[in-house]
Design an enzyme around this catalytic site. Sequence first.
Site, mmCIF file in Angstrom:
data_model
loop_
_atom_site.group_PDB
_atom_site.id
_atom_site.type_symbol
_atom_site.label_atom_id
_atom_site.label_comp_id
_atom_site.label_asym_id
_atom_site.label_seq_id
_atom_site.Cartn_x
_atom_site.Cartn_y
_atom_site.Cartn_z
ATOM 1 N N SER A 161 -7.068 -2.691 -5.040
ATOM 2 C CA SER A 161 -7.923 -3.566 -4.245
ATOM 3 C C SER A 161 -9.119 -2.756 -3.790
ATOM 4 C CB SER A 161 -7.157 -4.105 -3.027
ATOM 5 O OG SER A 161 -8.043 -4.758 -2.129
ATOM 6 N N TYR A 174 -2.288 -2.823 4.643
ATOM 7 C CA TYR A 174 -2.636 -3.281 3.299
ATOM 8 C C TYR A 174 -3.577 -2.283 2.622
ATOM 9 C CZ TYR A 174 -4.293 -6.176 -0.548
ATOM 10 O OH TYR A 174 -4.616 -6.639 -1.799
ATOM 11 N N SER A 177 -1.660 0.838 1.610
ATOM 12 C CA SER A 177 -0.730 0.622 0.494
ATOM 13 C C SER A 177 -1.486 0.560 -0.822
ATOM 14 C CB SER A 177 0.094 -0.649 0.712
ATOM 15 O OG SER A 177 -0.694 -1.825 0.592
ATOM 16 N N LYS A 178 -2.673 -0.048 -0.826
ATOM 17 C CA LYS A 178 -3.468 -0.131 -2.047
ATOM 18 C C LYS A 178 -4.153 1.207 -2.353
ATOM 19 C CE LYS A 178 -2.581 -4.301 -3.392
ATOM 20 N NZ LYS A 178 -1.881 -4.551 -4.674
ATOM 21 N N ILE A 207 -11.067 -12.763 -3.675
ATOM 22 C CA ILE A 207 -10.757 -13.661 -4.783
ATOM 23 C C ILE A 207 -10.200 -14.986 -4.245
ATOM 24 C CG2 ILE A 207 -9.478 -13.912 -6.951
ATOM 25 C CD1 ILE A 207 -11.474 -11.586 -6.973
#
Length: 264
Positions: A161, A174, A177-178, A207
Amino acid sequence: MQKRAGYTFGNRKEGMNMILRGKNAVITGAGRGIGRATVECFARNGANVWACARKRDSAFEDDMRQLARKYSVSMWPVYFDVTEENQIKHAVQSIRRQKLNIDVLVNMAGIVEESTTFQMTSMDKMKHLFNTNFFAVTLLTQYISRLMVRQNSGSIVNIASIAGLDGEPAQYEYATSKAAVVGATKHLARELAPNHIRVNAVAPGIIETEMGEKIEDNLRERVLGKVIMGRMGKPSEVADVAAFLASDYASYMTGQIIRVDGGM
């Protein structure tokens, strides 16, 4: 883990420009969003797909059957929870029993939680995000890469991401983690290159998915203000890049993180 009978219909016409013709791919998160778009993109480009979802679902199976018929490829629904090691192990065993090469692994499954500040983020929430977005990817890749090493070929495509590169639009757990997926992609590219296995990642921006809809309105508008194309991306636009990275057209690419973000 549950695996359903596969679906195969007819033969594709020769001469069609299908960059994944004859390849066999494992794709997680296949039931919706970018994962569903990736399954169709791969099928359209001639790949046979083990379409992995969390739970058995008749609508999902009907969808996979229709894709198999539409594109004249094989579709094998496979069900397992990516956070459960035993289920992953049994799923890979069921795939191995078909005695086919696994040419591509697309680690698509991932989650995002409701936004919170770093100070208010619990360790339970952190562990939950990392279990799905990083440790599950690591474990499945371990199992599949062992098979790829034996066949001395393969392509692994991770879904990272822009949050893992830029830190937004995302909350702390998040984004980190990415970022771990980004680091793992670069490391594995080095480690697996001698076995002719390529490892790359796609880093989507904002997206049009259920996950994208979870972004707070003010944050979404602020991020879109930085996108020079002035719009959210479509799942198919991410899927197309994943297909390219999986294909022989990207045969000299490994360790790359490809942004699909509209020019942020």
